[in-house]
Structures are given as C-alpha cells and as structure tokens.
Design a protein around this motif. Structure first.
Motif, PDB file in Angstrom:
ATOM      1  N   UNK A 142       0.858  -1.178   0.000  1.00  0.00           N
ATOM      2  CA  UNK A 142       0.000   0.000   0.000  1.00  0.00           C
ATOM      3  C   UNK A 142       0.894   1.229   0.000  1.00  0.00           C
ATOM      4  N   UNK A 143       0.641   2.131  -0.933  1.00  0.00           N
ATOM      5  CA  UNK A 143       1.456   3.336  -1.050  1.00  0.00           C
ATOM      6  C   UNK A 143       0.587   4.590  -1.022  1.00  0.00           C
ATOM      7  N   UNK A 144       1.189   5.686  -0.620  1.00  0.00           N
ATOM      8  CA  UNK A 144       0.591   7.017  -0.671  1.00  0.00           C
ATOM      9  C   UNK A 144       1.599   7.882  -1.413  1.00  0.00           C
ATOM     10  N   UNK A 145       1.334   8.135  -2.697  1.00  0.00           N
ATOM     11  CA  UNK A 145       2.339   8.784  -3.544  1.00  0.00           C
ATOM     12  C   UNK A 145       1.675   9.445  -4.749  1.00  0.00           C
ATOM     13  N   UNK A 146       2.394  10.340  -5.407  1.00  0.00           N
ATOM     14  CA  UNK A 146       1.890  10.906  -6.665  1.00  0.00           C
ATOM     15  C   UNK A 146       1.775   9.818  -7.734  1.00  0.00           C
ATOM     16  N   UNK A 147       0.904  10.046  -8.708  1.00  0.00           N
ATOM     17  CA  UNK A 147       0.679   9.064  -9.779  1.00  0.00           C
ATOM     18  C   UNK A 147       1.965   8.664 -10.492  1.00  0.00           C
ATOM     19  N   UNK A 148       2.842   9.636 -10.763  1.00  0.00           N
ATOM     20  CA  UNK A 148       4.057   9.309 -11.513  1.00  0.00           C
ATOM     21  C   UNK A 148       4.997   8.401 -10.703  1.00  0.00           C
ATOM     22  N   UNK A 149       5.004   8.540  -9.395  1.00  0.00           N
ATOM     23  CA  UNK A 149       5.827   7.671  -8.545  1.00  0.00           C
ATOM     24  C   UNK A 149       5.253   6.260  -8.535  1.00  0.00           C
ATOM     25  N   UNK A 150       3.938   6.161  -8.394  1.00  0.00           N
ATOM     26  CA  UNK A 150       3.289   4.844  -8.394  1.00  0.00           C
ATOM     27  C   UNK A 150       3.528   4.141  -9.725  1.00  0.00           C
ATOM     28  N   UNK A 151       3.388   4.866 -10.810  1.00  0.00           N
ATOM     29  CA  UNK A 151       3.616   4.283 -12.137  1.00  0.00           C
ATOM     30  C   UNK A 151       5.061   3.835 -12.317  1.00  0.00           C
ATOM     31  N   UNK A 152       6.001   4.644 -11.840  1.00  0.00           N
ATOM     32  CA  UNK A 152       7.413   4.271 -11.950  1.00  0.00           C
ATOM     33  C   UNK A 152       7.704   3.017 -11.137  1.00  0.00           C
ATOM     34  N   UNK A 153       7.160   2.957  -9.929  1.00  0.00           N
ATOM     35  CA  UNK A 153       7.371   1.784  -9.069  1.00  0.00           C
ATOM     36  C   UNK A 153       6.796   0.527  -9.704  1.00  0.00           C
TER      37      UNK A 153
END
Length: 81
Positions: A51-62
């Motif tokens: 479970x993450x709390x992050x901007x969309x670009x960070x989630x996509x990169x991960x």
C-alpha cells in the motif's frame, strides 16, 4: 502534485528475483504505508500486497520497475481521490 492511495498486488512465481523486488521497494520506502507477503506453497508462489501514498508518476514508476522483473506479475488499484 496530488498524492493518491494505491494497492499494488504482486504475484511472485520466480523466488530467485525477490531480492531485486525488495531493493526496488526499499528505494520507494518513503511512500510505502505497509506491505504483506503470503507464501502459497501449494502453487509454489507468493502473493505480496503493498500500500502506497504517492503521486501518480511515482506509483507508475514503481509498478513499471516491478513489472519488468522476470517471474513477477503486478497490478495496481487506485483510490478515487
């Protein structure tokens, strides 16, 4: 940039690549709220939820980096806000 909550589901069918997965997750640890791994020996795999709390670009990169690891499958579910 707006942050979102996301649930990242990972199926590990190649346990030899878990170390690489853990390195990637460690690089994003500031965004990770929690994670849980469940081994499933009957099918010789492991199911991991992150479970993450992050901007969309960070989630996509991960998720993109995880998806490139052989023997792993990844899907992401996002919160509406």
């Amino acid at each position: 940039m707006q942050e979102r909550i996301a649930l990242i589901g990972i199926i590990v069918e190649a346990p030899e690549n878990v170390e690489l997965l853990n390195q990637i997750l460690h690089n994003y640890n500031e965004y990770i709220i929690g994670r849980m791994g469940i081994p499933y020996p009957k099918k010789s795999l492991c199911i991991i939820s992150v479970i993450v709390d992050a901007p969309n670009n960070i989630i996509s990169a991960l998720t993109g980096k995880i998806g490139m690891i052989p023997g792993l499958s990844v899907k992401t579910v996002y919160s509406k806000n």
